[in-house]
Design an enzyme around this catalytic site. Structure first.
Site, PDB file in Angstrom:
ATOM      1  N   HIS A 164       0.844  -1.193   0.000  1.00 11.61           N
ATOM      2  CA  HIS A 164       0.000   0.000   0.000  1.00 11.61           C
ATOM      3  C   HIS A 164       0.878   1.241   0.000  1.00 11.61           C
ATOM      4  O   HIS A 164       2.023   1.195   0.455  1.00 11.61           O
ATOM      5  CB  HIS A 164      -0.877   0.051   1.267  1.00 11.61           C
ATOM      6  CG  HIS A 164      -2.059  -0.855   1.241  1.00 11.61           C
ATOM      7  ND1 HIS A 164      -2.469  -1.576   2.343  1.00 11.61           N
ATOM      8  CD2 HIS A 164      -2.948  -1.147   0.262  1.00 11.61           C
ATOM      9  CE1 HIS A 164      -3.546  -2.283   2.038  1.00 11.61           C
ATOM     10  NE2 HIS A 164      -3.863  -2.041   0.784  1.00 11.61           N
ATOM     11  N   CYS A 251      -3.168   1.127   9.514  1.00 13.87           N
ATOM     12  CA  CYS A 251      -4.169   0.156   9.064  1.00 13.87           C
ATOM     13  C   CYS A 251      -5.260  -0.101  10.100  1.00 13.87           C
ATOM     14  O   CYS A 251      -6.383  -0.453   9.762  1.00 13.87           O
ATOM     15  CB  CYS A 251      -3.504  -1.177   8.756  1.00 13.87           C
ATOM     16  SG  CYS A 251      -2.043  -1.116   7.730  1.00 13.87           S
TER      17      CYS A 251
END
Length: 256
Positions: A164, A251
């Protein structure tokens, strides 16, 4: 200033989460629960209201609630995760978002577009979006179109190495940006004050800024020192069990 933070308790199926580093072993559920509690306590010290959602046993990775939505000052954008085992997680965030955003200000990324919140980095009113294995061109196009509807802007960043975008780069306000690996020399970030993360501590590029405090993963002294030298208050939190399934500090929450 952030007022609210959404987190989701880890599920007992956590050990079945997606991983690119099987050599780290499977997470210990009980230790993960303890680390998650300490993560929440660290956030509380930053003066935010915590909304803690129940675990979703059907989804091993669902504690990584950041990937389910992107929350802005003007709208909430429900994501469409780009891997089948996580694709329906976003459905379980919508009711919570309705408590904070009018229905007409909740937008959706629709198939064939895919987008995960871990690929989105907010810098003021601009949002950098990583084109990754989880976030595709169509998803980015939809996302930027939604932003522009609300007077916000976005731009695509090509990813070459990381899962990511925020795996390797994070904005900690005041023009300061933590950068590692492929992001060190990307021209899109030339105007920022870059804090270069050594390869040996690359996991710690994923820190989060919350109301004048930067939360840093435990065990990365060089990164901790670099951030403290900028004048920030620093809180360290152990996320070793979440690292085993490709997760980091950002996250584990939605901050807005």
């Amino acid at each position: 200033m952030f007022k609210n933070v959404i987190v989701r308790k880890p599920s007992k199926t956590l050990c079945e989460g997606i991983t690119s580093a099987p050599e780290l072993g499977k997470p210990d559920y009980n230790l993960a629960i303890e680390q998650h509690k300490l993560y929440v306590e660290a956030l509380k010290k930053c003066g935010v209201n915590i909304i803690e959602l129940e675990a979703l046993e059907e989804f091993p990775d669902s504690c990584f609630v950041e990937d389910t939505a992107v929350l802005t000052k003007k709208c909430a954008i429900v994501a469409n995760p780009g891997i089948s085992s996580r694709n329906k997680e976003s459905l379980y965030i919508i009711d919570t978002l309705k408590k904070f955003y009018p229905k007409e200000n909740i937008e959706y990324i629709k198939s064939p577009g895919t987008l995960e919140g871990g690929d989105v980095m907010m810098v003021g009113n601009h949002f950098y979006v990583g084109k990754s294995a989880r976030t595709n061109k169509e998803g980015i196009t939809q996302f930027i179109s939604i932003l522009e509807k609300y007077g916000l802007t976005g731009s695509e960043i090509a990813l070459e190495e990381v899962l990511h975008l925020k795996t390797g780069i994070n904005y900690i306000e005041n023009n300061n940006m933590l950068v590692s690996g492929e992001f060190i020399n990307k021209k899109e970030f030339e105007r920022y004050n870059k804090i270069i993360i050594p390869q040996s501590e690359s996991y710690a590029a994923n820190c989060i800024y919350v109301n004048n405090t930067v939360i840093v993963p435990l065990g990365y002294p060089k990164v901790k020192e670099s951030i403290e030298n900028l004048g920030y208050n620093v809180i360290c939190v152990d996320t070793s069990e979440f690292r085993k399934i490709d997760g980091g500090l950002s996250c584990l929450s939605l901050r807005f």
